[in-house]
Write an enzyme that holds these catalytic residues in place. Sequence first.
Site, mmCIF file in Angstrom:
data_model
loop_
_atom_site.group_PDB
_atom_site.id
_atom_site.type_symbol
_atom_site.label_atom_id
_atom_site.label_comp_id
_atom_site.label_asym_id
_atom_site.label_seq_id
_atom_site.Cartn_x
_atom_site.Cartn_y
_atom_site.Cartn_z
ATOM 1 N N HIS A 121 0.877 -1.173 0.000
ATOM 2 C CA HIS A 121 0.000 0.000 0.000
ATOM 3 C C HIS A 121 0.916 1.225 0.000
ATOM 4 O O HIS A 121 1.918 1.240 0.715
ATOM 5 C CB HIS A 121 -0.823 0.088 1.281
ATOM 6 C CG HIS A 121 -1.918 -0.918 1.433
ATOM 7 N ND1 HIS A 121 -1.711 -2.265 1.418
ATOM 8 C CD2 HIS A 121 -3.245 -0.754 1.649
ATOM 9 C CE1 HIS A 121 -2.862 -2.892 1.603
ATOM 10 N NE2 HIS A 121 -3.815 -1.996 1.748
ATOM 11 N N GLU A 158 -1.765 6.545 -0.208
ATOM 12 C CA GLU A 158 -3.156 6.580 0.251
ATOM 13 C C GLU A 158 -3.260 7.685 1.310
ATOM 14 O O GLU A 158 -3.909 8.702 1.104
ATOM 15 C CB GLU A 158 -3.552 5.219 0.840
ATOM 16 C CG GLU A 158 -4.962 5.170 1.416
ATOM 17 C CD GLU A 158 -5.223 3.888 2.214
ATOM 18 O OE1 GLU A 158 -4.265 3.197 2.591
ATOM 19 O OE2 GLU A 158 -6.409 3.605 2.478
ATOM 20 N N ASP A 202 -11.077 -3.228 -1.442
ATOM 21 C CA ASP A 202 -10.295 -3.080 -0.208
ATOM 22 C C ASP A 202 -10.891 -3.909 0.940
ATOM 23 O O ASP A 202 -10.370 -4.970 1.260
ATOM 24 C CB ASP A 202 -10.193 -1.586 0.164
ATOM 25 C CG ASP A 202 -8.938 -1.265 0.954
ATOM 26 O OD1 ASP A 202 -8.143 -2.187 1.207
ATOM 27 O OD2 ASP A 202 -8.753 -0.088 1.333
ATOM 28 N N ASP A 203 -11.946 -3.411 1.563
ATOM 29 C CA ASP A 203 -12.591 -4.113 2.679
ATOM 30 C C ASP A 203 -14.095 -4.091 2.446
ATOM 31 O O ASP A 203 -14.828 -3.329 3.090
ATOM 32 C CB ASP A 203 -12.246 -3.412 4.001
ATOM 33 C CG ASP A 203 -10.747 -3.439 4.256
ATOM 34 O OD1 ASP A 203 -10.239 -4.522 4.607
ATOM 35 O OD2 ASP A 203 -10.096 -2.405 4.066
HETATM 36 ZN ZN ZN Z 1 -5.925 -2.273 1.590
#
Ligand code: ZN
Length: 355
Positions: free
Chosen positions: A206, A209, A287-288
Amino acid sequence: MPAQIEPLRAFVRALPKAELHLHLEGSISAELSLRLATRHAVALPGAEGGLAGVRAARRVRDFRGFIRTYLAVSSCLADAPAVTDAVDELAARLAARGVRHAEVTFTACTHLRRGVAEAALVEGLLAGRESAAARGVSIAYVLDIVRHLFDDAWPTLAFAQAVRRHDPSAVVALGLSGPEGGDHPLTPMVEVFAAGRAEGLRSVPHAGELLGAASVRAAIELLAADRIGHGVRCLEDPAVVELVRERGVALEVCPSSNVALGVVPSLAAHPLPHLHAAGLAVTLATDDPALFDVEIDDEYLRCAAAFELDCEALRGLARRSLEYAFVSHATKARWLAELDAVVAPAEQPPVQRVE
Ligand SMILES: [Zn+2]
């Protein structure tokens, strides 16, 4: 929702796709987390209020609250059957949306630290992968290291090796997650990612972000990133945009996650069109999904509405997800041929009514 959305949703679902950025722990539904918490006597926020309570408690408001919820849901993965159930539940949702392949991030050390046996996690992941295959979804795991937990870096690689001893194709990459920041430099991670690469594990950290373009540059230069989780803030430095493009690094863009965590103020303000216009390889991911309440077809449709993407643009996003998946050329070629054969709604012949 406009009436024309349904044919478009059917089209998006029909497109063979890969999901390249999603966390197993963030994919566990409220229902399953409650069931697992009850089974293992785990304290789950909101559980006293039943399913509605769990749903309310997991609503994401900021990054800190998100991490709290994420860890609470993670603690439900207490044994092999729980891990298998989580993978199988995810695979069922992916299969219903035309996802052929998913590269699923799993933070093994979170569970090892809680005292779950390595053998149980390995067994659960492998059994989950088998049930996913039976549903028509191939799953490969990304083992990720939490950025500031340096002590977990080598044990994460060791865990990846343990899974691969059973099935070399089950783990495809090392990941890196957690809060980006100056206090957590990447230097201690360089050697472990290099060791992973020497064994054929790809690099999917990652970056870009919560921090800007310098974080994306570090992920590419220090960790030889093949893909970057998010990476959306690379746009803050044209030299980094050039670096991403030159190295052919794909970005796993998760717009709903970015909105939920305040990386962007709204979907309309999301830089996806700018990333695309800059010639970068953009893939869409969730992502989630269970914490952000979004499925992959929703993500395609929300972007279609926000950025006026037509069917061919959506097909292009699905194409990119397959092109940048860590699967064999033969498999990729087969899925891409299927992708090209999907008929867009406007080209569909009118339905012939037989009275
Ligand atoms: Zn992630």
